[in-house]
Structure formats: structure tokens, C-alpha cells
Design a protein around this motif. Structure first.
Motif, PDB file in Angstrom:
ATOM      1  N   HIS A   9     -19.015  66.500 -23.730  1.00 13.70           N
ATOM      2  CA  HIS A   9     -20.270  65.816 -23.432  1.00 13.70           C
ATOM      3  C   HIS A   9     -20.659  65.887 -21.957  1.00 13.70           C
ATOM      4  N   SER A  10     -19.692  65.835 -21.054  1.00 12.10           N
ATOM      5  CA  SER A  10     -20.017  65.902 -19.620  1.00 12.10           C
ATOM      6  C   SER A  10     -20.622  67.255 -19.264  1.00 12.10           C
ATOM      7  N   MET A  11     -19.986  68.320 -19.731  1.00 17.63           N
ATOM      8  CA  MET A  11     -20.477  69.663 -19.433  1.00 17.63           C
ATOM      9  C   MET A  11     -21.841  69.892 -20.090  1.00 17.63           C
ATOM     10  N   ILE A  12     -21.965  69.461 -21.340  1.00 21.40           N
ATOM     11  CA  ILE A  12     -23.232  69.647 -22.052  1.00 21.40           C
ATOM     12  C   ILE A  12     -24.341  68.836 -21.389  1.00 21.40           C
ATOM     13  N   GLY A  13     -24.029  67.614 -20.983  1.00 23.74           N
ATOM     14  CA  GLY A  13     -25.012  66.795 -20.269  1.00 23.74           C
ATOM     15  C   GLY A  13     -25.479  67.465 -18.991  1.00 23.74           C
ATOM     16  N   ALA A  14     -24.542  68.096 -18.274  1.00 18.43           N
ATOM     17  CA  ALA A  14     -24.906  68.793 -17.031  1.00 18.43           C
ATOM     18  C   ALA A  14     -25.764  70.024 -17.330  1.00 18.43           C
ATOM     19  N   ILE A  15     -25.450  70.730 -18.393  1.00 16.71           N
ATOM     20  CA  ILE A  15     -26.236  71.923 -18.752  1.00 16.71           C
ATOM     21  C   ILE A  15     -27.622  71.521 -19.247  1.00 16.71           C
ATOM     22  N   TYR A  16     -27.675  70.478 -20.076  1.00 21.53           N
ATOM     23  CA  TYR A  16     -28.955  70.020 -20.631  1.00 21.53           C
ATOM     24  C   TYR A  16     -29.773  69.207 -19.634  1.00 21.53           C
ATOM     25  N   HIS A  17     -29.135  68.686 -18.592  1.00 19.48           N
ATOM     26  CA  HIS A  17     -29.764  67.753 -17.645  1.00 19.48           C
ATOM     27  C   HIS A  17     -30.251  66.493 -18.366  1.00 19.48           C
ATOM     28  N   ILE A  18     -29.399  66.033 -19.266  1.00 20.85           N
ATOM     29  CA  ILE A  18     -29.655  64.824 -20.047  1.00 20.85           C
ATOM     30  C   ILE A  18     -28.466  63.901 -19.831  1.00 20.85           C
ATOM     31  N   PRO A  19     -28.693  62.587 -19.703  1.00 20.07           N
ATOM     32  CA  PRO A  19     -27.577  61.659 -19.460  1.00 20.07           C
ATOM     33  C   PRO A  19     -26.463  61.791 -20.504  1.00 20.07           C
ATOM     34  N   GLU A  20     -25.225  61.620 -20.036  1.00 22.34           N
ATOM     35  CA  GLU A  20     -24.063  61.733 -20.907  1.00 22.34           C
ATOM     36  C   GLU A  20     -24.124  60.753 -22.078  1.00 22.34           C
ATOM     37  N   GLN A  21     -24.668  59.555 -21.847  1.00 19.39           N
ATOM     38  CA  GLN A  21     -24.762  58.569 -22.929  1.00 19.39           C
ATOM     39  C   GLN A  21     -25.618  59.102 -24.075  1.00 19.39           C
ATOM     40  N   THR A  22     -26.657  59.823 -23.751  1.00 18.31           N
ATOM     41  CA  THR A  22     -27.523  60.402 -24.789  1.00 18.31           C
ATOM     42  C   THR A  22     -26.782  61.506 -25.540  1.00 18.31           C
TER      43      THR A  22
END
Length: 112
Positions: A9-22
Motif C-alpha cells: 500500500h505504501s508503494m502503491i500510494g506513492a505511485i498513485y499519489h493517493i493517501p495510503e488510507q485510501t
């Protein structure tokens, strides 16, 4: 897929530029969907109401995906938006086929 998203989730959040909680919310929702649909798939006698719940859940999830896209449209990466839009389109397609073939997917003796 939900487990992979949850683990990364952390890596995906950084790639998507979407908060980790989402991202965690999306992953947990995918795991919940997977568990419910798997439980339906392994049942010998399927109930049409359970299948209809799956269809409406898919349509609801498409709306949630649309909401995520709208919420983060100005900050999310193009790949993040694309993946969420593709997920929405995929669950709409699932809902369509599940609805179209709902009677074929359930057993006659449990359709009430």
C-alpha cells in the motif's frame, strides 16, 4: 489482488499519489469482495438474493471508485486514475454479466 495491494500500500500510494488510507480501504474492500464472491462460488445451492447482492455491491463499488477519482483527480497520478477507472469499468462489466446470467448462476431449488 487485494492482498497484494494491502502488502504494498505504501508503494502503491506513492505511485498513485493517493493517501495510503485510501489505498488500504480499496485493498480491504477488494478482499471483502473476494471473500464474499468466493463463498458464493463454492456453494452448491446458490441463492438469487445473494447473487443480486453481489451485483449491487459491484455497482456500488463502481460509484465508490468514481468518488475516489473525483476526490483525487487533481492530485493523483495518471496511472492512479487509470487503474481506479479500470477497476470501476471491470466491476460494472462483472455486474452486467452476473445480472444477465443470474438465473443460470443459481440453482433452481434455491432461487426463492
Amino acid at each position: 489482488m487485494g492482498l497484494i495491494v494491502l502488502l504494498f500500500h505504501s508503494m502503491i500510494g506513492a505511485i498513485y499519489h493517493i493517501p495510503e488510507q485510501t489505498i488500504i480501504f480499496i485493498a480491504l474492500s477488494n478482499l471483502l469482495y473476494g471473500a464474499y464472491s468466493f463463498s458464493l462460488a463454492i456453494q452448491k445451492a446458490k441463492n438469487i438474493k445473494h447473487l443480486q447482492l453481489l451485483v449491487f455491491g459491484n455497482l456500488f463499488w463502481a460509484l465508490v471508485c468514481a468518488g475516489v477519482v473525483v476526490q483525487y483527480f487533481n492530485v493523483a497520478s495518471l496511472i492512479g486514475i487509470a487503474f481506479i477507472v479500470c477497476e470501476a469499468m471491470f466491476v460494472i462489466m462483472l455486474a452486467y454479466f452476473e445480472w444477465k446470467y443470474r438465473y443460470e448462476l443459481v440453482s433452481e431449488d434455491s432461487s426463492a
